[in-house]
Write a protein that holds these residues in place. Structure first.
Motif: not given
Length: 195
Positions: A148-150, A156-158, A160-166, A191-193
């Motif tokens: 995904f990162v690539h 956008k990646m941050k 996606i990570i925030q949504k996953t984390w939540n 950074e995202a979290i």
């Protein structure tokens, strides 16, 4: 000790996923994509919670059963189309699994419970739905974050990570931070979290 219905259902789920025309390479071995995903889900679940119920074990294995049969491209390529595709997939995975479980001899109450889990109902309220969601997120972070990162930019990646984390529990968060990420991806997650 695994029951005969569980062993049969597992074998039939694997057989369905083995028919995936899409392949993925893992450590120089080529696998049908959804069979590999199913194996990763099951292994992660048993590592994360070895006492998971039979219903969660089956829901983990069948999470993406025959996913290739409903193509993302067959829906509008916007947010509404994406959400509709995801919703239809959940129902499709639940129905496909229910047919296998019936054939394996499970009763209707068990089948309904597995469908409930695959459709991820009562997230944050139902303990087993939350367990399954944690495993989905952990598998994503361990195996699918890097590709995904690539494909996407940093912001956008941050997101996606925030949504996953939540979607994860506190235990899931602790487990996620133990995964062996690349230095860059670990930095991105922090950074995202906000760590």
């Amino acid at each position: 000790m695994k029951t005969i219905p569980f062993l049969n259902a597992s074998a039939w789920i694997d057989a369905e996923n083995e028919a995936d025309p899409n392949n993925e390479i893992d450590q120089d071995v080529t696998y049908p994509k959804e069979l590999l995903y199913s194996d990763r889900m099951y292994e992660r679940l048993m590592d994360y919670n070895p006492n998971a119920s039979e219903a969660v074990q089956i829901a983990a294995k069948a999470q993406h059963i025959c996913r290739w049969k409903i193509a993302r491209e067959s829906y509008p390529m916007d947010r509404v189309g994406y959400l509709k595709w995801r919703e239809d997939l959940k129902k499709f995975h639940a129905k496909t699994t229910a047919e296998i479980l019936e054939k394996a001899g499970y009763d209707q109450a068990f089948i309904a419970r597995v469908s409930f889990l695959i459709e991820k109902k009562s997230l944050k309220k139902d303990e087993e739905t939350q367990l399954l969601e944690d495993v989905i997120c952990l598998v994503f972070l361990e195996y699918y974050l890097d590709p995904f990162v690539h494909k996407h930019d940093r912001e956008k990646m941050k997101n996606i990570i925030q949504k996953t984390w939540n979607k994860m529990s506190d235990k899931g968060h602790q487990e996620a931070l133990k995964i062996n990420y690349s230095e860059e991806n670990l930095q991105l997650i922090k950074e995202a979290i906000g760590l």
